[in-house]
Scaffold this motif. Structure first.
Motif, PDB file in Angstrom:
ATOM      1  N   LEU A   1       0.843  -1.205   0.000  1.00 62.20           N
ATOM      2  CA  LEU A   1       0.000   0.000   0.000  1.00 62.20           C
ATOM      3  C   LEU A   1       0.872   1.247   0.000  1.00 62.20           C
ATOM      4  CD1 LEU A   1      -2.443  -1.121   2.827  1.00 62.20           C
ATOM      5  CD2 LEU A   1      -2.966  -1.097   0.388  1.00 62.20           C
ATOM      6  N   ILE A   2       0.461   2.254  -0.777  1.00 58.98           N
ATOM      7  CA  ILE A   2       1.156   3.540  -0.789  1.00 58.98           C
ATOM      8  C   ILE A   2       0.108   4.627  -0.586  1.00 58.98           C
ATOM      9  CG2 ILE A   2       2.631   5.126  -2.073  1.00 58.98           C
ATOM     10  CD1 ILE A   2       3.601   2.685  -3.693  1.00 58.98           C
ATOM     11  N   PHE A   3       0.320   5.454   0.427  1.00 52.73           N
ATOM     12  CA  PHE A   3      -0.603   6.539   0.759  1.00 52.73           C
ATOM     13  C   PHE A   3       0.105   7.878   0.656  1.00 52.73           C
ATOM     14  CE2 PHE A   3      -2.182   2.889   3.104  1.00 52.73           C
ATOM     15  CZ  PHE A   3      -3.533   2.926   2.802  1.00 52.73           C
ATOM     16  N   GLN A   4      -0.699   8.921   0.487  1.00 59.62           N
ATOM     17  CA  GLN A   4      -0.186  10.284   0.479  1.00 59.62           C
ATOM     18  C   GLN A   4      -0.851  11.066   1.599  1.00 59.62           C
ATOM     19  OE1 GLN A   4      -0.837  12.384  -3.190  1.00 59.62           O
ATOM     20  NE2 GLN A   4      -0.423  14.367  -2.251  1.00 59.62           N
ATOM     21  N   ASP A   5      -0.036  11.844   2.294  1.00 60.34           N
ATOM     22  CA  ASP A   5      -0.536  12.765   3.312  1.00 60.34           C
ATOM     23  C   ASP A   5       0.180  14.083   3.084  1.00 60.34           C
ATOM     24  OD1 ASP A   5      -1.787  13.842   5.573  1.00 60.34           O
ATOM     25  OD2 ASP A   5      -0.125  13.241   6.853  1.00 60.34           O
ATOM     26  N   GLN A   6      -0.483  15.017   2.454  1.00 63.94           N
ATOM     27  CA  GLN A   6       0.080  16.305   2.075  1.00 63.94           C
ATOM     28  C   GLN A   6       1.343  16.077   1.257  1.00 63.94           C
ATOM     29  OE1 GLN A   6       0.283  18.504   5.729  1.00 63.94           O
ATOM     30  NE2 GLN A   6      -1.931  18.598   5.902  1.00 63.94           N
ATOM     31  N   LYS A   7       2.523  16.390   1.788  1.00 67.17           N
ATOM     32  CA  LYS A   7       3.777  16.251   1.040  1.00 67.17           C
ATOM     33  C   LYS A   7       4.603  15.076   1.557  1.00 67.17           C
ATOM     34  CE  LYS A   7       5.063  19.124  -1.677  1.00 67.17           C
ATOM     35  NZ  LYS A   7       5.061  18.994  -3.112  1.00 67.17           N
ATOM     36  N   ARG A   8       3.927  13.981   1.904  1.00 68.30           N
ATOM     37  CA  ARG A   8       4.605  12.803   2.431  1.00 68.30           C
ATOM     38  C   ARG A   8       3.980  11.555   1.831  1.00 68.30           C
ATOM     39  NH1 ARG A   8       4.087  10.680   8.456  1.00 68.30           N
ATOM     40  NH2 ARG A   8       2.060  11.566   8.068  1.00 68.30           N
ATOM     41  N   LEU A   9       4.820  10.612   1.442  1.00 65.11           N
ATOM     42  CA  LEU A   9       4.365   9.300   0.982  1.00 65.11           C
ATOM     43  C   LEU A   9       4.607   8.301   2.086  1.00 65.11           C
ATOM     44  CD1 LEU A   9       5.634   8.854  -2.679  1.00 65.11           C
ATOM     45  CD2 LEU A   9       3.304   9.233  -1.914  1.00 65.11           C
ATOM     46  N   ILE A  10       3.591   7.473   2.336  1.00 62.90           N
ATOM     47  CA  ILE A  10       3.709   6.418   3.332  1.00 62.90           C
ATOM     48  C   ILE A  10       3.550   5.087   2.602  1.00 62.90           C
ATOM     49  CG2 ILE A  10       2.762   5.415   5.441  1.00 62.90           C
ATOM     50  CD1 ILE A  10       1.773   8.868   4.837  1.00 62.90           C
ATOM     51  N   MET A  11       4.593   4.288   2.616  1.00 64.83           N
ATOM     52  CA  MET A  11       4.558   2.963   2.000  1.00 64.83           C
ATOM     53  C   MET A  11       4.406   1.950   3.125  1.00 64.83           C
ATOM     54  SD  MET A  11       7.425   3.398  -0.905  1.00 64.83           S
ATOM     55  CE  MET A  11       7.267   4.713  -2.097  1.00 64.83           C
ATOM     56  N   VAL A  12       3.446   1.046   2.955  1.00 65.23           N
ATOM     57  CA  VAL A  12       3.108   0.119   4.032  1.00 65.23           C
ATOM     58  C   VAL A  12       3.300  -1.322   3.572  1.00 65.23           C
ATOM     59  CG1 VAL A  12       1.346  -0.566   5.702  1.00 65.23           C
ATOM     60  CG2 VAL A  12       1.362   1.781   4.823  1.00 65.23           C
ATOM     61  N   GLU A  13       4.083  -2.063   4.322  1.00 70.57           N
ATOM     62  CA  GLU A  13       4.238  -3.506   4.134  1.00 70.57           C
ATOM     63  C   GLU A  13       3.292  -4.179   5.115  1.00 70.57           C
ATOM     64  OE1 GLU A  13       5.590  -7.265   2.946  1.00 70.57           O
ATOM     65  OE2 GLU A  13       5.729  -5.309   1.978  1.00 70.57           O
ATOM     66  N   VAL A  14       2.354  -4.960   4.595  1.00 72.97           N
ATOM     67  CA  VAL A  14       1.347  -5.601   5.430  1.00 72.97           C
ATOM     68  C   VAL A  14       1.659  -7.089   5.550  1.00 72.97           C
ATOM     69  CG1 VAL A  14      -1.112  -6.084   5.737  1.00 72.97           C
ATOM     70  CG2 VAL A  14      -0.394  -3.947   4.642  1.00 72.97           C
ATOM     71  N   LYS A  15       1.724  -7.568   6.774  1.00 71.34           N
ATOM     72  CA  LYS A  15       1.913  -8.987   7.050  1.00 71.34           C
ATOM     73  C   LYS A  15       0.653  -9.499   7.741  1.00 71.34           C
ATOM     74  CE  LYS A  15       6.031  -9.564   5.533  1.00 71.34           C
ATOM     75  NZ  LYS A  15       6.257 -10.442   4.403  1.00 71.34           N
ATOM     76  N   THR A  16       0.031 -10.501   7.153  1.00 72.69           N
ATOM     77  CA  THR A  16      -1.216 -11.038   7.697  1.00 72.69           C
ATOM     78  C   THR A  16      -1.032 -12.522   8.009  1.00 72.69           C
ATOM     79  OG1 THR A  16      -2.439  -9.507   6.280  1.00 72.69           O
ATOM     80  CG2 THR A  16      -3.682 -11.298   7.278  1.00 72.69           C
ATOM     81  N   ARG A  17      -1.462 -12.907   9.176  1.00 74.38           N
ATOM     82  CA  ARG A  17      -1.383 -14.314   9.585  1.00 74.38           C
ATOM     83  C   ARG A  17      -2.650 -14.677  10.343  1.00 74.38           C
ATOM     84  NH1 ARG A  17       2.477 -13.662   6.858  1.00 74.38           N
ATOM     85  NH2 ARG A  17       4.603 -14.332   7.123  1.00 74.38           N
ATOM     86  N   GLU A  18      -2.875 -15.970  10.461  1.00 74.16           N
ATOM     87  CA  GLU A  18      -3.984 -16.469  11.265  1.00 74.16           C
ATOM     88  C   GLU A  18      -3.482 -17.033  12.589  1.00 74.16           C
ATOM     89  OE1 GLU A  18      -5.832 -19.120   8.479  1.00 74.16           O
ATOM     90  OE2 GLU A  18      -6.970 -17.493   7.564  1.00 74.16           O
ATOM     91  N   SER A  19      -2.158 -17.102  12.728  1.00 77.84           N
ATOM     92  CA  SER A  19      -1.555 -17.608  13.960  1.00 77.84           C
ATOM     93  C   SER A  19      -0.135 -17.072  14.076  1.00 77.84           C
ATOM     94  CB  SER A  19      -1.530 -19.133  13.927  1.00 77.84           C
ATOM     95  OG  SER A  19      -0.711 -19.635  14.943  1.00 77.84           O
ATOM     96  N   GLU A  20       0.325 -16.910  15.301  1.00 76.09           N
ATOM     97  CA  GLU A  20       1.707 -16.485  15.526  1.00 76.09           C
ATOM     98  C   GLU A  20       2.502 -17.575  16.234  1.00 76.09           C
ATOM     99  OE1 GLU A  20       2.296 -11.868  15.973  1.00 76.09           O
ATOM    100  OE2 GLU A  20       0.879 -12.587  17.472  1.00 76.09           O
ATOM    101  N   THR A  21       2.112 -18.823  16.068  1.00 73.20           N
ATOM    102  CA  THR A  21       2.799 -19.906  16.767  1.00 73.20           C
ATOM    103  C   THR A  21       4.225 -20.092  16.257  1.00 73.20           C
ATOM    104  OG1 THR A  21       1.767 -21.479  15.261  1.00 73.20           O
ATOM    105  CG2 THR A  21       0.723 -21.161  17.401  1.00 73.20           C
TER     106      THR A  21
END
Length: 141
Positions: free
Chosen positions: A56-76
């Protein structure tokens, strides 16, 4: 406008989605609710094969926010955010530079890379927990 957006953004329906997509949808919802504008989703770079992707890449005024998303169903096996090791961090830095080269309109923008971990329920994809580390990856020069 930012205040109004908070009330207009609705939570996504996650049931029936693959876990990765559900996690990205939820994080996208959270960032949009804070007033950020989505610039790109699953931005990929291709050579002879897929070289990489930014979730995901978002913009907030003069800033770019790049987001790495990690999704799991368990943290075992391993905690969600531990999966972003030094190799993944180097990869994200490189992908951020490629994105900026391909989009010179963002050349003067500040850059931030966040890492988000989403833990889902296996039955109905309901969100158990979310952890977002803002500016998780530094030294982007």
């Amino acid at each position: 406008m930012k205040f109004l957006r908070r009330w207009l953004v609705r939570p996504p329906a996650l049931q029936g989605l693959p876990a990765g997509r559900a996690g990205e949808d939820w994080i996208c919802y959270l960032y949009e609710r804070q007033g950020y504008t989505l610039v790109a989703r699953n931005y990929a770079l291709y050579g002879q094969k897929k070289l990489g992707e930014i979730d995901l890449i978002f913009q907030d005024q003069k800033r770019l926010i790049m987001v790495e998303v990690k999704t799991r169903e368990s943290e075992t096996f391993m905690e969600l955010l531990e999966t972003v090791d030094w190799r993944k961090q180097a990869f994200l830095r490189r992908m951020a530079k490629f994105f900026l080269q391909a989009h010179p309109e963002y050349e003067t923008f500040g850059l931030q890379i966040d890492v988000a971990g989403v833990l889902l329920d296996t039955v109905d994809n309901s969100v158990k927990s979310v952890r977002i580390i803002e500016n998780a990856i530094e030294d982007l020069e």
